[in-house]
Design a protein around this motif. Structure first.
Motif, PDB file in Angstrom:
ATOM      1  N   LEU A 185       0.830  -1.204   0.000  1.00 24.06           N
ATOM      2  CA  LEU A 185       0.000   0.000   0.000  1.00 24.06           C
ATOM      3  C   LEU A 185       0.864   1.254   0.000  1.00 24.06           C
ATOM      4  O   LEU A 185       0.641   2.178  -0.797  1.00 24.06           O
ATOM      5  CB  LEU A 185      -0.920  -0.005   1.210  1.00 24.06           C
ATOM      6  CG  LEU A 185      -1.701   1.282   1.495  1.00 24.06           C
ATOM      7  CD1 LEU A 185      -2.656   1.593   0.353  1.00 24.06           C
ATOM      8  CD2 LEU A 185      -2.462   1.173   2.808  1.00 24.06           C
ATOM      9  N   THR A 186       1.844   1.305   0.909  1.00 18.52           N
ATOM     10  CA  THR A 186       2.636   2.527   1.082  1.00 18.52           C
ATOM     11  C   THR A 186       3.694   2.719  -0.002  1.00 18.52           C
ATOM     12  O   THR A 186       4.063   3.854  -0.312  1.00 18.52           O
ATOM     13  CB  THR A 186       3.320   2.522   2.459  1.00 18.52           C
ATOM     14  OG1 THR A 186       4.121   1.328   2.595  1.00 18.52           O
ATOM     15  CG2 THR A 186       2.278   2.561   3.572  1.00 18.52           C
ATOM     16  N   MET A 187       4.191   1.612  -0.587  1.00 16.93           N
ATOM     17  CA  MET A 187       5.291   1.720  -1.548  1.00 16.93           C
ATOM     18  C   MET A 187       4.848   1.607  -3.004  1.00 16.93           C
ATOM     19  O   MET A 187       5.582   2.009  -3.901  1.00 16.93           O
ATOM     20  CB  MET A 187       6.348   0.646  -1.246  1.00 16.93           C
ATOM     21  CG  MET A 187       6.976   0.770   0.142  1.00 16.93           C
ATOM     22  SD  MET A 187       8.191  -0.525   0.493  1.00 16.93           S
ATOM     23  CE  MET A 187       9.465  -0.128  -0.706  1.00 16.93           C
ATOM     24  N   ILE A 188       3.648   1.066  -3.242  1.00 15.12           N
ATOM     25  CA  ILE A 188       3.178   0.891  -4.621  1.00 15.12           C
ATOM     26  C   ILE A 188       1.890   1.669  -4.874  1.00 15.12           C
ATOM     27  O   ILE A 188       1.833   2.543  -5.747  1.00 15.12           O
ATOM     28  CB  ILE A 188       2.965  -0.605  -4.945  1.00 15.12           C
ATOM     29  CG1 ILE A 188       4.286  -1.364  -4.857  1.00 15.12           C
ATOM     30  CG2 ILE A 188       2.363  -0.766  -6.342  1.00 15.12           C
ATOM     31  CD1 ILE A 188       4.160  -2.849  -5.053  1.00 15.12           C
ATOM     32  N   ALA A 189       0.841   1.350  -4.104  1.00 15.03           N
ATOM     33  CA  ALA A 189      -0.475   1.929  -4.380  1.00 15.03           C
ATOM     34  C   ALA A 189      -0.500   3.441  -4.166  1.00 15.03           C
ATOM     35  O   ALA A 189      -0.939   4.188  -5.050  1.00 15.03           O
ATOM     36  CB  ALA A 189      -1.527   1.246  -3.510  1.00 15.03           C
ATOM     37  N   LEU A 190      -0.042   3.895  -3.023  1.00 18.96           N
ATOM     38  CA  LEU A 190      -0.129   5.331  -2.717  1.00 18.96           C
ATOM     39  C   LEU A 190       0.743   6.199  -3.626  1.00 18.96           C
ATOM     40  O   LEU A 190       0.284   7.243  -4.104  1.00 18.96           O
ATOM     41  CB  LEU A 190       0.210   5.585  -1.242  1.00 18.96           C
ATOM     42  CG  LEU A 190      -0.812   5.047  -0.235  1.00 18.96           C
ATOM     43  CD1 LEU A 190      -0.387   5.399   1.185  1.00 18.96           C
ATOM     44  CD2 LEU A 190      -2.204   5.596  -0.521  1.00 18.96           C
ATOM     45  N   LEU A 192       1.473   5.723  -6.648  1.00 17.31           N
ATOM     46  CA  LEU A 192       0.839   5.765  -7.959  1.00 17.31           C
ATOM     47  C   LEU A 192      -0.523   6.453  -7.935  1.00 17.31           C
ATOM     48  O   LEU A 192      -1.117   6.686  -8.991  1.00 17.31           O
ATOM     49  CB  LEU A 192       0.668   4.337  -8.504  1.00 17.31           C
ATOM     50  CG  LEU A 192       1.966   3.582  -8.833  1.00 17.31           C
ATOM     51  CD1 LEU A 192       1.648   2.147  -9.202  1.00 17.31           C
ATOM     52  CD2 LEU A 192       2.707   4.269  -9.967  1.00 17.31           C
ATOM     53  N   SER A 193      -0.999   6.776  -6.749  1.00 22.24           N
ATOM     54  CA  SER A 193      -2.349   7.320  -6.604  1.00 22.24           C
ATOM     55  C   SER A 193      -2.367   8.811  -6.325  1.00 22.24           C
ATOM     56  O   SER A 193      -3.371   9.329  -5.826  1.00 22.24           O
ATOM     57  CB  SER A 193      -3.080   6.581  -5.462  1.00 22.24           C
ATOM     58  OG  SER A 193      -3.087   5.191  -5.690  1.00 22.24           O
ATOM     59  N   GLY A 285       3.178   4.114 -18.416  1.00 24.03           N
ATOM     60  CA  GLY A 285       4.541   3.600 -18.406  1.00 24.03           C
ATOM     61  C   GLY A 285       4.938   2.966 -17.098  1.00 24.03           C
ATOM     62  O   GLY A 285       6.103   2.638 -16.904  1.00 24.03           O
ATOM     63  N   ALA A 286       3.998   2.777 -16.177  1.00 20.20           N
ATOM     64  CA  ALA A 286       4.342   2.167 -14.884  1.00 20.20           C
ATOM     65  C   ALA A 286       4.713   0.711 -15.046  1.00 20.20           C
ATOM     66  O   ALA A 286       5.506   0.164 -14.286  1.00 20.20           O
ATOM     67  CB  ALA A 286       3.173   2.299 -13.910  1.00 20.20           C
ATOM     68  N   VAL A 287       4.117   0.043 -16.040  1.00 19.22           N
ATOM     69  CA  VAL A 287       4.412  -1.359 -16.298  1.00 19.22           C
ATOM     70  C   VAL A 287       4.959  -1.491 -17.706  1.00 19.22           C
ATOM     71  O   VAL A 287       4.366  -0.972 -18.651  1.00 19.22           O
ATOM     72  CB  VAL A 287       3.154  -2.243 -16.147  1.00 19.22           C
ATOM     73  CG1 VAL A 287       3.500  -3.687 -16.380  1.00 19.22           C
ATOM     74  CG2 VAL A 287       2.542  -2.051 -14.765  1.00 19.22           C
TER      75      VAL A 287
END
Length: 289
Positions: A185-190, A192-193, A285-287
């Motif tokens: 959550l803290t290193m990927i989702a947030l 990118l959000s 471009g994230a993936v």
């Protein structure tokens, strides 16, 4: 020849859209300019009809009246701090609710989401809400301005949908590397959000800044009044004075305009800093591959 036709059609379309945009912008900004002009114009100029979208006989008497109110300045600072605290709490609640509900393997997620959605359509009403807040001992406390509205089902749906749009391969790679759900959550989702966080933060901040009904229902101590409530009381007192003949309704309209300008200024200042995130394609471009 086809490319030339398409180019002309595109130019015509852009010209028409540009003209419509200018017209709509003018329609939207004219009332704001009129309110601002009335707030800095003299009583005589307003009475004689000189004030349209431009001020006449410049004066700051209305603003002096607003800021010389003994409770106004304190309420203004208090409301800014309250809005910041409410926005932070609301975003925390929305995030910790939306992230688990975006996981397809969460048991009962559909039922929980349905319950959230039902709150958008089944409003219990003013009296049951008041009794509920009273039973928790929040009447005449700052918690009555923070807790009841700190989670919006509509905003929850928006954030959950954004989390669902994040490519699952990012999470899978993080799980392989040993990340827990909290780290994901803290290193990927947030990170990118950022666009949705900025947008929902603005929604929450505006709702708290403009809120006045909860002050009317739940707050009795004047030190807990927000700036909107202070402005309402000031305008109401001017109206009463006008009815009693000690002042005129024109003066009330003058101060009312100044109050509107003062109350919307913080949001106007904050908006340009957040607006850039509304359409920012941060996921592009994230993936790769």
């Amino acid at each position: 020849m086809g490319e030339l036709t398409n180019s002309r059609s595109n130019k015509i379309f852009q010209t028409v859209v540009g003209i419509l945009f200018v017209l709509i912008s003018m329609i939207a900004i004219v009332p704001i300019l009129r309110v601002f002009s009335m707030s800095i114009s003299s009583k005589g100029a307003i009475l004689s009809g000189k004030v349209t979208v431009f001020p006449a006989e410049f004066t700051l008497d209305a603003y002096k009246k607003a800021f010389t109110n003994s409770n106004f300045t304190g309420s203004f600072v208090y409301t800014i701090l309250l809005t910041l605290g409410f926005t932070a709490l609301a975003m925390f609640m929305t995030t910790v609710a939306a992230y688990p509900l975006s996981k397809k393997n969460l048991k009962g997620a559909g039922v929980i989401m349905t319950l959230f959605v039902l709150t958008m359509y089944l409003d219990p009403g003013t009296i049951p809400t008041f009794l509920n807040i009273k039973s928790f001992g929040m009447i005449d406390t700052i918690w009555a301005l923070l807790i009841p509205g700190c989670l919006s089902a509509y905003n929850l749906i928006i954030m959950r949908s954004f989390f669902l749009s994040i490519d699952q391969s990012l999470y899978e790679a993080a799980y392989i590397d040993g990340c827990s759900e909290l780290k994901a959550l803290t290193m990927i989702a947030l990170p990118l959000s950022t666009p949705v966080i900025a947008t929902l933060s603005l929604f929450y901040a505006v709702s708290r800044w403009n809120g006045v009904t909860d002050n009317l229902y739940y707050i009795n101590t004047s030190s807990l009044y927000t700036v909107q409530m202070q402005l309402k009381q000031m305008i109401d007192s001017i109206k009463i004075s006008a009815l009693e003949g000690t002042t005129t309704a024109l003066v009330a309209d003058n101060i009312k305009s100044a109050s509107i300008v003062i109350s919307m200024t913080p949001m106007l200042i904050a908006y340009p800093f957040i607006q850039k995130y509304f359409t920012k394609g941060i996921m592009l471009g994230a993936v790769k591959g």
